[in-house]
Design a protein around this motif. Structure first.
Motif, short mmCIF file in Angstrom:
data_model
loop_
_atom_site.label_atom_id
_atom_site.label_comp_id
_atom_site.label_asym_id
_atom_site.label_seq_id
_atom_site.Cartn_x
_atom_site.Cartn_y
_atom_site.Cartn_z
N MET A 169 -17.20 9.95 -3.63
CA MET A 169 -16.01 10.04 -4.48
C MET A 169 -15.31 8.68 -4.49
O MET A 169 -15.20 8.02 -3.47
N ASN A 170 -14.85 8.29 -5.65
CA ASN A 170 -14.12 7.04 -5.78
C ASN A 170 -12.92 7.03 -4.84
O ASN A 170 -12.20 8.02 -4.71
N LEU A 171 -12.69 5.87 -4.17
CA LEU A 171 -11.62 5.78 -3.18
C LEU A 171 -10.25 6.05 -3.80
O LEU A 171 -9.40 6.71 -3.19
N GLU A 172 -10.03 5.56 -5.00
CA GLU A 172 -8.74 5.79 -5.67
C GLU A 172 -8.50 7.27 -5.90
O GLU A 172 -7.39 7.78 -5.67
N ILE A 173 -9.52 7.96 -6.36
CA ILE A 173 -9.40 9.40 -6.61
C ILE A 173 -9.13 10.15 -5.31
O ILE A 173 -8.29 11.06 -5.24
N LEU A 174 -9.86 9.76 -4.25
CA LEU A 174 -9.67 10.40 -2.95
C LEU A 174 -8.24 10.21 -2.45
O LEU A 174 -7.60 11.18 -1.99
N LEU A 175 -7.71 8.99 -2.54
CA LEU A 175 -6.35 8.71 -2.08
C LEU A 175 -5.32 9.44 -2.94
O LEU A 175 -4.31 9.94 -2.43
N ALA A 176 -5.56 9.50 -4.25
CA ALA A 176 -4.63 10.18 -5.16
C ALA A 176 -4.58 11.68 -4.84
O ALA A 176 -3.49 12.28 -4.77
N ASN A 177 -5.75 12.29 -4.66
CA ASN A 177 -5.80 13.72 -4.34
C ASN A 177 -5.21 14.01 -2.97
O ASN A 177 -4.51 15.02 -2.77
N THR A 178 -5.48 13.13 -2.01
CA THR A 178 -4.93 13.32 -0.66
C THR A 178 -3.41 13.25 -0.68
O THR A 178 -2.73 14.07 -0.05
N LEU A 238 -2.01 2.05 -3.73
CA LEU A 238 -1.47 0.87 -4.41
C LEU A 238 -2.20 -0.40 -3.96
O LEU A 238 -2.54 -1.27 -4.78
N LEU A 239 -2.46 -0.52 -2.66
CA LEU A 239 -3.15 -1.70 -2.14
C LEU A 239 -4.59 -1.76 -2.64
O LEU A 239 -5.11 -2.85 -2.93
N THR A 240 -5.22 -0.60 -2.76
CA THR A 240 -6.59 -0.55 -3.28
C THR A 240 -6.64 -1.07 -4.71
O THR A 240 -7.54 -1.85 -5.08
N ARG A 241 -5.67 -0.66 -5.52
CA ARG A 241 -5.62 -1.14 -6.90
C ARG A 241 -5.31 -2.64 -6.94
O ARG A 241 -5.84 -3.37 -7.79
N TRP A 242 -4.47 -3.10 -6.03
CA TRP A 242 -4.14 -4.53 -5.95
C TRP A 242 -5.40 -5.34 -5.67
O TRP A 242 -5.68 -6.36 -6.33
N ILE A 243 -6.20 -4.88 -4.70
CA ILE A 243 -7.42 -5.59 -4.34
C ILE A 243 -8.46 -5.49 -5.45
O ILE A 243 -9.15 -6.47 -5.78
N THR A 244 -8.57 -4.31 -6.07
CA THR A 244 -9.59 -4.09 -7.09
C THR A 244 -9.32 -4.88 -8.36
O THR A 244 -10.23 -5.51 -8.92
N TYR A 245 -8.05 -4.86 -8.82
CA TYR A 245 -7.73 -5.45 -10.11
C TYR A 245 -7.11 -6.84 -10.02
O TYR A 245 -6.79 -7.44 -11.04
N LYS A 246 -6.91 -7.33 -8.78
CA LYS A 246 -6.48 -8.71 -8.54
C LYS A 246 -5.10 -9.04 -9.10
O LYS A 246 -4.81 -10.18 -9.44
N HIS A 247 -4.23 -8.04 -9.21
CA HIS A 247 -2.83 -8.32 -9.55
C HIS A 247 -1.93 -7.25 -8.94
O HIS A 247 -2.39 -6.16 -8.59
N PHE A 248 -0.66 -7.58 -8.81
CA PHE A 248 0.29 -6.68 -8.16
C PHE A 248 0.30 -5.34 -8.89
O PHE A 248 0.44 -5.29 -10.13
N PRO A 249 0.17 -4.22 -8.16
CA PRO A 249 -0.01 -2.91 -8.79
C PRO A 249 1.27 -2.26 -9.31
O PRO A 249 1.65 -1.16 -8.92
N LEU A 250 1.94 -2.96 -10.20
CA LEU A 250 3.10 -2.39 -10.88
C LEU A 250 3.13 -2.87 -12.33
O LEU A 250 4.18 -3.26 -12.85
N SER A 251 1.98 -2.83 -12.97
CA SER A 251 1.87 -3.37 -14.32
C SER A 251 1.78 -2.31 -15.41
O SER A 251 1.78 -2.63 -16.59
N ASN A 252 1.69 -1.04 -15.03
CA ASN A 252 1.66 0.02 -16.04
C ASN A 252 2.37 1.27 -15.53
O ASN A 252 2.86 1.32 -14.39
N LEU A 253 2.44 2.28 -16.38
CA LEU A 253 3.20 3.49 -16.07
C LEU A 253 2.63 4.23 -14.87
O LEU A 253 3.37 4.71 -14.01
N TYR A 254 1.31 4.33 -14.80
CA TYR A 254 0.66 5.05 -13.69
C TYR A 254 1.05 4.43 -12.35
O TYR A 254 1.48 5.13 -11.42
#
Length: 276
Positions: free
Chosen positions: A1-10, A53-69
Motif C-alpha cells: 500500500m502506498n505510504l501516503e494512503i497508509l498514513l492518511a487512513n491511519t 506531510l513530511l512524506t509529501r515534502w520529500i516526495t514532491y520536493k516542496h513545502f507541503p502547503l501548496s494546495n487545499l488537500y
C-alpha cells in the motif's frame, strides 16, 4: 500500500478514536487513567499526520502547503497539537473541554481532505513561479496556525453560548470563556504576522503590498472581527455573551476566508485550490 494512503487512513482511524474517547470521558467520566490513553492516541495521530506531510515534502520536493488537500491535513494536525498542549499541561478540565469540542472538527477536516476531495486535487502539482519562494513556508504556516487557534477559540465561544443559553454562570461556562479568550489571544497575533508576511511576499511576487484580492479582503475582515473582540475584552472589560457572539461570528468568517473565497471566487490566491 502506498505510504501516503497508509498514513492518511491511519490518521483517520486515530482521529475517530480520539473523538470517541473524549466523548466517553465527557459523558461517563470513566477510568481515572483514561487521560493517558487519550494522550497516547492523540500523540500517535499527531505523529501520523506530521509523517504524511513530511512524506509529501520529500516526495514532491516542496513545502507541503501548496494546495487545499495539504492545508486541510495541516489544519487537522494543528488541532491535535492544541489538544496535546493542554494534555501535556495536565489541565484536565481544559483538555477535556477542548478535546470534546475540537476533536470532531479535526476529524472532519481530515475526512474532507482524504475522502471528499477529488484525487486530482490531492496530488501535488508543479509550483507556479509566485509560490517558488521561501515566503511560502513562513506566510502559509503562520496563517494556518492562526486559523487553527481562531477556529478553536471561536468554537469554545459557541460552546459557551450554548452552555449559558439558560444558565448564565457555571464553572464550565467560565472555563469555556477563559479558554476561548486565551486561545483567541494567541491566534490574533499569528494572524497579524501572517497578513504582514503575506504583504511582503505579495510585493516581492506582484509588486504591490496590497491589491484587495478577495482573499486579502476577507483576511482583513477576519482580522477586524477579532481585533474588535480583543479590544472590547481588554479595554472595555466585557466578558460573557456579547464578546462570545462576536467570536462566534468570527468562526464563520474564517471559513469564508479559508475555503469560501477560493470555491466561489478567483484571485491571486487561487493557486492549487478550487476554481470554478
Amino acid at each position: 500500500m502506498n505510504l501516503e494512503i497508509l498514513l492518511a487512513n491511519t490518521s483517520f482511524v486515530l482521529l475517530f478514536l480520539i473523538m470517541i474517547f473524549y466523548w466517553l470521558q465527557a459523558v461517563f467520566c470513566i477510568i481515572p487513567k483514561f487521560q493517558s490513553v487519550i494522550f497516547i492516541t492523540t500523540w500517535c495521530a499527531n505523529l501520523s499526520l506530521l509523517s504524511l506531510l513530511l512524506t509529501r515534502w520529500i516526495t514532491y520536493k516542496h513545502f507541503p502547503l501548496s494546495n487545499l488537500y495539504e492545508s486541510l491535513i495541516f489544519l487537522s494536525w494543528s488541532f491535535t497539537l492544541i489538544e496535546l498542549v493542554f494534555l501535556y499541561k495536565n489541565n484536565k478540565t481544559g483538555s477535556n473541554l477542548i478535546g470534546t469540542i475540537i476533536s470532531p472538527i479535526a476529524l472532519f477536516t481530515n475526512c474532507f481532505a482524504t475522502f471528499s476531495l477529488p484525487k486530482a486535487m490531492q496530488k501535488a502539482q508543479v509550483l507556479v513561479p509566485a509560490l517558488q519562494s521561501n515566503w511560502l513556508m513562513m506566510h502559509v504556516t503562520v496563517m494556518m496556525l492562526s486559523y487553527t487557534a481562531l477556529l478553536c477559540g471561536s468554537l469554545l465561544a459557541i460552546s459557551f453560548l450554548i452552555v449559558t443559553w439558560k444558565k448564565q454562570n457555571s464553572t464550565i461556562a467560565n472555563t469555556l470563556d477563559n479558554l476561548s479568550y486565551r486561545i483567541l489571544g494567541i491566534g490574533f497575533p499569528l494572524l497579524t504576522i501572517g497578513i504582514l508576511s503575506g504583504a511582503v511576499w505579495a510585493n516581492e511576487a506582484w509588486g504591490s503590498y496590497w491589491s484587495w484580492d478577495p482573499k486579502e479582503t476577507w483576511a482583513f475582515i477576519t482580522w477586524l472581527i477579532f481585533a474588535i473582540y480583543l479590544h472590547i475584552r481588554i479595554t472595555k472589560g466585557w466578558k460573557g455573551r456579547k464578546p462570545a457572539i462576536l467570536a462566534s461570528c468570527g468562526f464563520f468568517i474564517i471559513w469564508i476566508c479559508y475555503l469560501g473565497v477560493n470555491i466561489v471566487g478567483s484571485g491571486l490566491h487561487s493557486y492549487g485550490w478550487v476554481k470554478l
